[in-house]
Write an enzyme that holds these catalytic residues in place. Structure first.
Site, PDB file in Angstrom:
ATOM      1  N   LYS A  72       0.806  -1.234   0.000  1.00 50.18           N
ATOM      2  CA  LYS A  72       0.000   0.000   0.000  1.00 50.18           C
ATOM      3  C   LYS A  72       0.834   1.278   0.000  1.00 50.18           C
ATOM      4  O   LYS A  72       0.422   2.288  -0.558  1.00 50.18           O
ATOM      5  CB  LYS A  72      -0.927   0.022   1.221  1.00 50.18           C
ATOM      6  N   ASP A 108      -9.670   2.852   2.809  1.00 53.70           N
ATOM      7  CA  ASP A 108      -9.711   2.236   4.148  1.00 53.70           C
ATOM      8  C   ASP A 108     -10.408   3.142   5.176  1.00 53.70           C
ATOM      9  O   ASP A 108     -11.242   2.684   5.957  1.00 53.70           O
ATOM     10  CB  ASP A 108      -8.293   1.923   4.641  1.00 53.70           C
ATOM     11  N   ALA A 133      -0.062   2.052  15.582  1.00 54.08           N
ATOM     12  CA  ALA A 133       0.426   3.177  14.782  1.00 54.08           C
ATOM     13  C   ALA A 133       0.960   2.678  13.438  1.00 54.08           C
ATOM     14  O   ALA A 133       1.877   3.235  12.865  1.00 54.08           O
ATOM     15  CB  ALA A 133       1.526   3.918  15.549  1.00 54.08           C
ATOM     16  N   GLY A 134       0.351   1.594  12.929  1.00 57.16           N
ATOM     17  CA  GLY A 134       0.770   1.032  11.643  1.00 57.16           C
ATOM     18  C   GLY A 134      -0.013   1.651  10.496  1.00 57.16           C
ATOM     19  O   GLY A 134      -0.600   2.728  10.621  1.00 57.16           O
ATOM     20  N   ASN A 156       0.686   3.328  21.378  1.00 59.55           N
ATOM     21  CA  ASN A 156       1.412   2.270  20.655  1.00 59.55           C
ATOM     22  C   ASN A 156       2.506   1.662  21.516  1.00 59.55           C
ATOM     23  O   ASN A 156       3.092   2.315  22.377  1.00 59.55           O
ATOM     24  CB  ASN A 156       2.027   2.819  19.368  1.00 59.55           C
ATOM     25  N   ARG A 157       2.772   0.358  21.257  1.00 56.21           N
ATOM     26  CA  ARG A 157       3.854  -0.353  21.946  1.00 56.21           C
ATOM     27  C   ARG A 157       5.189   0.344  21.689  1.00 56.21           C
ATOM     28  O   ARG A 157       5.951   0.600  22.609  1.00 56.21           O
ATOM     29  CB  ARG A 157       3.880  -1.795  21.424  1.00 56.21           C
ATOM     30  N   ARG A 161       7.134   5.200  16.983  1.00 61.59           N
ATOM     31  CA  ARG A 161       6.263   5.069  15.814  1.00 61.59           C
ATOM     32  C   ARG A 161       4.998   5.934  15.972  1.00 61.59           C
ATOM     33  O   ARG A 161       4.523   6.550  15.021  1.00 61.59           O
ATOM     34  CB  ARG A 161       5.878   3.601  15.654  1.00 61.59           C
TER      35      ARG A 161
HETATM   36  P1  NAP Z   1       0.755  -2.928  10.818  1.00 62.35           P
HETATM   37  O1  NAP Z   1       1.037  -1.773   9.934  1.00 62.35           O
HETATM   38  O2  NAP Z   1       1.683  -4.084  10.788  1.00 62.35           O
HETATM   39  O3  NAP Z   1       0.672  -2.381  12.342  1.00 62.35           O
HETATM   40  C1  NAP Z   1       0.506  -3.281  13.403  1.00 62.35           C
HETATM   41  C2  NAP Z   1       0.340  -2.512  14.715  1.00 62.35           C
HETATM   42  O4  NAP Z   1       0.087  -3.489  15.735  1.00 62.35           O
HETATM   43  C3  NAP Z   1       1.569  -1.729  15.166  1.00 62.35           C
HETATM   44  O5  NAP Z   1       1.170  -0.529  15.765  1.00 62.35           O
HETATM   45  C4  NAP Z   1       2.225  -2.669  16.192  1.00 62.35           C
HETATM   46  O6  NAP Z   1       2.957  -1.989  17.194  1.00 62.35           O
HETATM   47  C5  NAP Z   1       1.006  -3.280  16.838  1.00 62.35           C
HETATM   48  N1  NAP Z   1       1.303  -4.568  17.453  1.00 62.35           N
HETATM   49  C6  NAP Z   1       1.636  -5.731  16.821  1.00 62.35           C
HETATM   50  N2  NAP Z   1       1.855  -6.707  17.747  1.00 62.35           N
HETATM   51  C7  NAP Z   1       1.660  -6.140  18.966  1.00 62.35           C
HETATM   52  C8  NAP Z   1       1.720  -6.635  20.295  1.00 62.35           C
HETATM   53  N3  NAP Z   1       2.027  -7.925  20.555  1.00 62.35           N
HETATM   54  N4  NAP Z   1       1.432  -5.791  21.320  1.00 62.35           N
HETATM   55  C9  NAP Z   1       1.109  -4.506  21.070  1.00 62.35           C
HETATM   56  N5  NAP Z   1       1.038  -3.960  19.821  1.00 62.35           N
HETATM   57  C10 NAP Z   1       1.311  -4.779  18.785  1.00 62.35           C
HETATM   58  O7  NAP Z   1      -0.688  -3.562  10.552  1.00 62.35           O
HETATM   59  P2  NAP Z   1      -1.987  -2.879   9.893  1.00 62.35           P
HETATM   60  O8  NAP Z   1      -1.944  -3.008   8.419  1.00 62.35           O
HETATM   61  O9  NAP Z   1      -2.170  -1.520  10.482  1.00 62.35           O
HETATM   62  O10 NAP Z   1      -3.155  -3.884  10.389  1.00 62.35           O
HETATM   63  C11 NAP Z   1      -3.461  -4.025  11.777  1.00 62.35           C
HETATM   64  C12 NAP Z   1      -4.667  -4.951  11.932  1.00 62.35           C
HETATM   65  O11 NAP Z   1      -5.832  -4.406  11.321  1.00 62.35           O
HETATM   66  C13 NAP Z   1      -4.474  -6.334  11.310  1.00 62.35           C
HETATM   67  O12 NAP Z   1      -5.028  -7.275  12.179  1.00 62.35           O
HETATM   68  C14 NAP Z   1      -5.298  -6.261  10.029  1.00 62.35           C
HETATM   69  O13 NAP Z   1      -5.768  -7.537   9.627  1.00 62.35           O
HETATM   70  C15 NAP Z   1      -6.435  -5.362  10.461  1.00 62.35           C
HETATM   71  N6  NAP Z   1      -7.026  -4.626   9.318  1.00 62.35           N
HETATM   72  C16 NAP Z   1      -8.370  -4.706   9.136  1.00 62.35           C
HETATM   73  C17 NAP Z   1      -8.957  -4.021   8.070  1.00 62.35           C
HETATM   74  C18 NAP Z   1     -10.448  -4.135   7.846  1.00 62.35           C
HETATM   75  O14 NAP Z   1     -10.915  -3.847   6.727  1.00 62.35           O
HETATM   76  N7  NAP Z   1     -11.233  -4.478   8.831  1.00 62.35           N
HETATM   77  C19 NAP Z   1      -8.183  -3.222   7.216  1.00 62.35           C
HETATM   78  C20 NAP Z   1      -6.799  -3.146   7.465  1.00 62.35           C
HETATM   79  C21 NAP Z   1      -6.228  -3.851   8.507  1.00 62.35           C
HETATM   80  P3  NAP Z   1       4.523  -1.622  17.000  1.00 62.35           P
HETATM   81  O15 NAP Z   1       4.568  -0.347  16.227  1.00 62.35           O
HETATM   82  O16 NAP Z   1       5.026  -1.509  18.392  1.00 62.35           O
HETATM   83  O17 NAP Z   1       5.132  -2.785  16.243  1.00 62.35           O
END
Ligand code: NAP
Length: 290
Positions: A72, A108, A133-134, A156-157, A161
């Site tokens: 993306k 999104d 914060a992803g 955020n953890r 970030r």
């Molecule tokens: P991403 O960019 O990889 O970000 C992941 C986030 O989760 C980061 O802030 C990370 O923190 C945090 N995280 C991961 N493991 C953790 C833990 N054990 N403890 C605390 N924080 C943790 O992912 P993303 O694309 O934003 O997606 C996040 C979620 O949303 C996924 O489950 C995805 O499937 C879902 N999603 C749903 C939709 C929908 O349409 N419903 C759309 C997009 C995404 P750090 O910065 O500390 O690593």
């Protein structure tokens, strides 16, 4: 099955992996329902091949594609034109092939807000805590700020970030309503106790056997609307614990459907059959609705 003819218009998904995506079922059900000679195909595209894959959209006269992890952000620089909001978010999840000109959009944030409002929670004047914060947090925080949220704490953890996201988004929004907070801090707990909307944008909760929930249960309260972006499982531990306090909740299935519906509209110019799309997703997950 869709009957493919010489006239069939091709859409699809570029991601890695794509095998578990519900988007093909969702879009193909919508094309069938409206009798459109379109097909949606998932393509497993490695990061190194993204440029070639984007060129193929033109070469194959595809209508457009969706992008998912990990493309993306990287795709933004490969397009001819990018929607202003998508540029500010720094992410594109939909490409439209406009007679050879590749246009990029981010649907999104739209998908999230549509579902939030239809679930009965207005973003207007909301005091929000976003966990994570992803990439998805960025689109959601930007859209919440645009749609009138009063304040947004990004918990955020990895604090750096959250700080980087805050500086970037406050900069493009021209206001200071977003603040960074470390997950393991008293401020995180205090922010949630003062909030009326909590959005989980972490991936914590996807694997109930190995991870539990992103925050302690006793931080939750009945004044919250808790939105978990995760849709599989349909009820994460976070949502289950939130319901116990009397908080209202929603999972991310509606967001998935509405972001797809907006892409559908961009490709076909037709009103998307949202319920048909949602049923196709639910059938794919074999789960009952929230
Ligand atoms: P991403 O960019 O990889 O970000 C992941 C986030 O989760 C980061 O802030 C990370 O923190 C945090 N995280 C991961 N493991 C953790 C833990 N054990 N403890 C605390 N924080 C943790 O992912 P993303 O694309 O934003 O997606 C996040 C979620 O949303 C996924 O489950 C995805 O499937 C879902 N999603 C749903 C939709 C929908 O349409 N419903 C759309 C997009 C995404 P750090 O910065 O500390 O690593």
């Amino acid at each position: 099955m869709v009957d493919v003819t010489g006239n069939t218009r091709i859409t699809g998904l570029f991601g890695c992996p794509v095998h578990h995506s519900q988007s093909p079922a969702m879009h193909n059900a919508a094309f069938r329902h409206l009798g459109l000679d379109f097909i949606y195909v998932p393509f497993n595209v490695q990061s190194d091949d993204l440029g070639v894959a984007v060129s193929a959209i033109r070469a194959f006269s595809m209508v457009g594609v969706n992008l998912t992890i990990p493309h993306k952000e990287q795709v933004v620089s490969l397009l001819d034109w990018v929607d202003d909001d998508a540029l500010k978010i720094g992410s594109v999840n939909t490409i439209v092939n406009d007679e050879g000109m590749l246009r990029g959009y981010s649907t999104d944030g739209y998908g999230f807000i549509e579902d939030l409002i239809s679930s009965g929670k207005s973003p207007e004047s909301a005091k929000v805590v976003v966990l994570g914060a992803g990439g998805s947090a960025r689109a959601i925080i930007f859209t919440l700020a645009r749609r009138g949220a009063a304040e947004i704490a990004v918990v955020n953890r990895t604090y750096s970030r959250a700080l980087e996201l805050t500086i970037a988004l406050n900069g493009v929004l021209g206001e200071e309503k977003i603040k960074p907070v470390a997950l393991d801090s008293d401020e995180a707990k205090q922010s949630i106790s003062a909030a009326d909307l909590l959005v989980n944008c972490t991936s914590v909760g996807m694997y109930p056997d190995t991870d539990a929930q992103p925050i302690p249960s006793d931080w939750l309260h009945d004044g919250l609307f808790v939105y978990d972006q995760i849709y599989n499982p349909a009820e994460t531990d976070l949502l289950r614990e939130a319901k116990k306090t009397g908080a209202r909740t929603a999972n991310g299935i509606g967001m998935l459907v509405h972001q797809g519906a907006r892409s559908f509209e961009l490709w076909t110019g037709q009103k998307p059959p949202v319920e048909i799309m949602k049923n196709a997703v639910l059938k794919g997950f074999n789960v009952t609705n929230r």
